[in-house]
Design a protein around this motif. Structure first.
Motif, mmCIF file in Angstrom:
data_model
loop_
_atom_site.group_PDB
_atom_site.id
_atom_site.type_symbol
_atom_site.label_atom_id
_atom_site.label_comp_id
_atom_site.label_asym_id
_atom_site.label_seq_id
_atom_site.Cartn_x
_atom_site.Cartn_y
_atom_site.Cartn_z
ATOM 1 N N PRO A 1 0.714 -1.254 -0.079
ATOM 2 C CA PRO A 1 0.074 0.133 -0.073
ATOM 3 C C PRO A 1 1.019 1.350 -0.117
ATOM 4 O O PRO A 1 2.078 1.186 0.240
ATOM 5 N N THR A 2 0.239 2.308 -0.509
ATOM 6 C CA THR A 2 1.009 3.584 -0.361
ATOM 7 C C THR A 2 1.153 4.303 1.176
ATOM 8 O O THR A 2 1.926 5.065 1.154
ATOM 9 N N SER A 3 0.554 3.582 1.985
ATOM 10 C CA SER A 3 0.773 3.559 3.362
ATOM 11 C C SER A 3 2.059 3.097 3.875
ATOM 12 O O SER A 3 2.489 3.657 5.127
ATOM 13 N N ALA A 4 2.732 1.969 3.121
ATOM 14 C CA ALA A 4 3.825 1.465 3.607
ATOM 15 C C ALA A 4 4.933 2.265 3.889
ATOM 16 O O ALA A 4 5.117 3.400 2.974
ATOM 17 N N TYR A 5 5.718 2.519 4.987
ATOM 18 C CA TYR A 5 6.599 3.244 5.065
ATOM 19 C C TYR A 5 8.130 2.666 4.763
ATOM 20 O O TYR A 5 8.547 1.431 4.826
ATOM 21 N N TYR A 6 8.904 3.639 4.238
ATOM 22 C CA TYR A 6 10.237 3.373 3.554
ATOM 23 C C TYR A 6 11.199 4.620 3.988
ATOM 24 O O TYR A 6 10.774 5.849 4.258
ATOM 25 N N SER A 7 12.206 4.206 4.002
ATOM 26 C CA SER A 7 13.338 5.007 4.383
ATOM 27 C C SER A 7 13.772 6.025 3.026
ATOM 28 O O SER A 7 13.559 5.489 1.968
ATOM 29 N N THR B 1 11.850 8.405 7.574
ATOM 30 C CA THR B 1 11.015 7.278 7.145
ATOM 31 C C THR B 1 9.804 8.000 7.174
ATOM 32 O O THR B 1 9.072 8.379 7.896
ATOM 33 N N CYS B 2 9.019 7.534 6.025
ATOM 34 C CA CYS B 2 7.896 8.263 5.760
ATOM 35 C C CYS B 2 6.901 7.166 4.749
ATOM 36 O O CYS B 2 7.742 6.290 4.148
#
Length: 736
Positions: A407-413, A435-436
């Motif tokens: 999902p676009t709500s998944a957090y990535y560094s 991270t956002c």
């Protein structure tokens, strides 16, 4: 006297006797001579009869043998016209050599115009059988007396036959053929058909063939609008088109004009009073009318696209040159004018070498509504050119991730990302959110985030390429047999950052597919093709399109793009109209400057892609000399085009994005992660297959993302400019 007579008689007898002696007997010779006279006389008459009969016999034989084409079989080159979607606004013409001709039905030619031509060229047209003895005699007398206004001896039928069947060489054989064809045509064709064919083919000067082209060349009107005085000017020009143009030879042209008007009185087409009231009309300057100007400005590039598409529809170049095609395109005059006006308003303030392209596509049909590839009708078409797309390509990684359940709500560094070659990539000026979410990272265009998203795709870079192709990025473009690939092998990591070439028209196409809930329609320019006679050769049939991604994958991608217009320089559409967009910028080598800038986006009604670059592949600078970004000129043009195009239309909304749903048995939570690990996600999501679930799936449960463990951030190698870096040798990193 008597003696003289006798002497004369004796001498004559002697001479005769002597002559007869030498010829073996005078009496015998005399009888033979009498016999000769008896058969010589009939031989002379027989010869004369043979001389007269031979041509008649030859004519009769030729008449029997010659096959006159049926009406409609004789085709001549003529103009084909390209119209906007309204069917009346002409965008361009296709004018073949010796073909500035638009054929019109006889009933649309005013009767006064027909009579003017008859008075000038063949006053006995409706009575003669294709040949006129009186016309021939009148021409002969004119030649003897030096009266050039008397005209030639050829009938209208003969002139048409000469132009269309036997040619114009000077020989008795050609003239004989002309006579045979003319007489037979007069017997097999009705007179109105001959006259219509003649009026549509005869040359009037000024590169105008046919009465309609002539009316436009001399007076700037169609044939149906001609009056008596104007008709007489055109009829007068037929005799010597090059010498009787009123603009260059008013005196002789007016003499011939008077001859035509007098002839109209003699055949009853005008009364004496009407004749006396005629005033010689003014004609337009030939320099103001260019028969072979096919298109101007950006319309020339539209013409090229239309002609190329006609070839794929089975409509040949011969059809284009001989059938007088009326081609109705998909181009919406409101959208096209909005595009041209936006460019014209902005370009005077830009650097001299700046070039732009803009394409607008209808998401619901694939119809190209606006197309701007450059200002030069015969110039380079930037809208059809392969150009690196910069960060606009990140939307395809988002769609691919959603397709696989991320999902676009998944957090990535968003911290610097290490490439497979050991180099590190960071965002512009080292920007980072730590991270956002993927959605926030798309809005702020963090490069490392999307390299990590791409790394999490099952097939990595290939999935980004496949999603781009699925949504509308062409698999081949001019100059590139295969796009988004390394010689057929998997693309480099830089694909997600817009490393590879795509065309503005393809970017508009792909965004249109997303705006249409993931349903793809092939882009097209040609709506309908008709011949001059009204026959429909082709008409585009609406289709349901092809589903390329699920509704929710498209809706979530659009949802992630919706905040960007406002974020990128305040480019919200007028009235707060809903839109989804993405900017992109491409670096010029290691110069620290930019070379390409993009803005792509859509509303539910229209999808528009805008590119800005330079004509010489040098640094792309804005109006005050700084580096240009996608949020600059491209975004300004994008907003102007959509605002003007959609003015007065209803405010529509996109399909709402629903959370991605997961089966509980496949849901996993992995708390341990690192921004430098092989998996860039903060969470590991197990999903049921490679496709996103349906809209009505259970609501997604997003667990709390734990704080990232403290890690030591590696030192990023120095770069020529801190905000830019090279992905691989010779491959620059797009930014923005």
């Amino acid at each position: 006297m008597a003696d003289h007579s006798a002497e004369h008689s004796t001498n004559s007898t002697s001479a005769s006797s002597a002559k007869g002696t030498t010829r073996s007997g005078g009496a015998r010779r005399l009888k033979k001579a009498e016999g000769e006279k008896s058969w010589v006389k009939p031989t002379i008459w027989g010869t004369l009869a043979a001389v007269i009969a031979a041509p008649l016999v030859a004519f009769m034989v030729a008449y029997i043998v010659v096959d006159v084409p049926r009406p409609g079989e004789l085709v001549s080159k003529q103009v084909s016209q390209i119209f906007a979607s309204d069917g009346t606004t002409e965008l361009a013409r296709v004018v073949p050599a010796e073909g500035n001709r638009v054929e019109v039905p006889l009933e649309t030619v005013p009767e006064v115009t027909r009579n003017a031509v008859l008075a000038a060229e063949d006053r006995e047209f409706y009575e003669n059988n294709g040949f006129s003895f009186t016309g021939f005699a009148r021409a002969a007398i004119g030649q003897i007396t030096g009266n050039t206004s008397a005209g030639g001896g050829s009938t209208i039928t003969q002139q048409y036959v000469k132009n269309m069947l036997v040619g114009n060489d000077y020989s008795y054989i050609r003239k004989a053929k002309e006579l045979v064809y003319s007489v037979k045509m007069a017997n097999e064709w009705d007179k109105d058909t001959v006259l219509e064919s003649y009026l549509n083919t005869i040359y009037f000067g000024r590169n105008a063939y046919g009465i309609d082209a002539a009316a436009r060349a001399y007076f700037g009107i169609g044939a149906s609008e001609l009056n008596a005085a104007q008709s007489a000017v055109l009829a007068a020009s037929i005799q010597r088109p090059s010498q009787l143009d009123p603009w260059t030879n008013r005196a002789e042209a007016e003499d011939r004009w008077n001859y035509v008007l007098d002839g109209m009185v003699s055949i009853g087409a005008l009364t004496e009073e009407e004749r006396a009231a005629q005033v010689y009309p003014e004609v337009q300057d030939p320099a103001l009318y260019s028969a072979y100007t096919e298109a101007t400005g950006p319309n020339g590039l539209i013409k090229n696209q239309v002609i190329a598409e006609l070839g794929t529809l089975g409509i040949t170049e011969e059809d284009l040159q001989t059938l007088g095609l009326r081609i109705t395109t998909t181009i919406d005059t409101k959208v096209q004018n909005a595009t041209v006006d936006a460019v014209d308003a902005q370009m005077p303030q830009q650097q001299e070498n700046v070039r732009v392209a803009a394409v607008t596509v209808d998401p619901n049909t694939g119809a190209v509504r606006g197309y701007y590839g450059g200002a030069d009708a015969a110039g380079y078409d930037y809208a059809n050119a392969g150009i690196p797309t910069g960060s606009t390509f990140k939307i395809f990684a988002v769609a691919a991730a959603l397709q696989q359940g991320i999902p676009t709500s998944a957090y990535y560094s968003s911290e610097p990302f290490q490439l497979s070659n050991g180099e590190y990539v960071e965002s512009v000026n080292g920007a980072s959110c730590g991270t956002c979410s993927m959605k926030e990272a798309l809005m702020k265009s963090y490069n490392p985030t999307f390299l990590r998203v791409q790394e999490d795709l099952e097939n990595g870079t290939q999935d980004t390429a496949d999603m781009a192709h699925a949504l509308g990025i062409a698999r081949s473009i001019p100059g590139e047999a295969q796009t988004l690939t390394e010689g057929g092998a998997q693309p480099y990591e830089g694909i997600v950052l817009g490393q590879y070439n795509s065309r503005p028209i393809d970017m508009a196409h792909a965004v249109a597919t997303l705006a249409n809930d993931g349903v793809w329609h092939e882009t097209y320019f040609v709506e309908r093709v008709q011949t001059a006679s009204g026959e429909t050769l082709y008409e585009h049939q609406p289709s349901e399109g092809e589903r390329r991604v699920s509704v929710n994958v498209a809706a979530n991608t659009i949802d992630a793009m919706m905040p960007i217009a406002a974020w990128s320089g305040g480019n919200t559409l007028a009235g707060g109209r809903v839109s989804a967009s993405k900017t992109g910028t491409v670096q010029l080598g290691d110069t620290g400057m930019n070379r390409d800038a993009w803005m792509v986006g859509a509303t539910p009604q229209l999808a528009t892609a805008v590119w800005a670059g330079t004509s010489d592949n040098t640094a792309l600078l804005n109006s005050w000399g700084g580096s240009m970004y996608g949020a600059g000129l491209p975004a300004t043009l994008w907003k102007s085009i959509l605002d003007a195009s959609l003015e007065g239309q209803e405010f529509q909304t996109f399909t709402p994005a629903e959370p991605l749903g997961y089966e509980s048995s496949n849901y996993q939570y992995t708390p341990s992660w690192s921004p430098w690990s092989g998996s860039g996600r903060g969470n590991s999501w197990g999903t049921s297959g490679n496709t996103a679930t349906e809209q009505n799936a259970p609501a997604e449960v997003v667990p709390e993302v734990p704080a990232a463990p403290a890690v030591e951030v590696p030192v990023v190698p120095a770069a020529p400019e801190p905000e830019y870096i090279e992905i691989l040798p010779g491959v620059t990193v797009p930014i923005g």
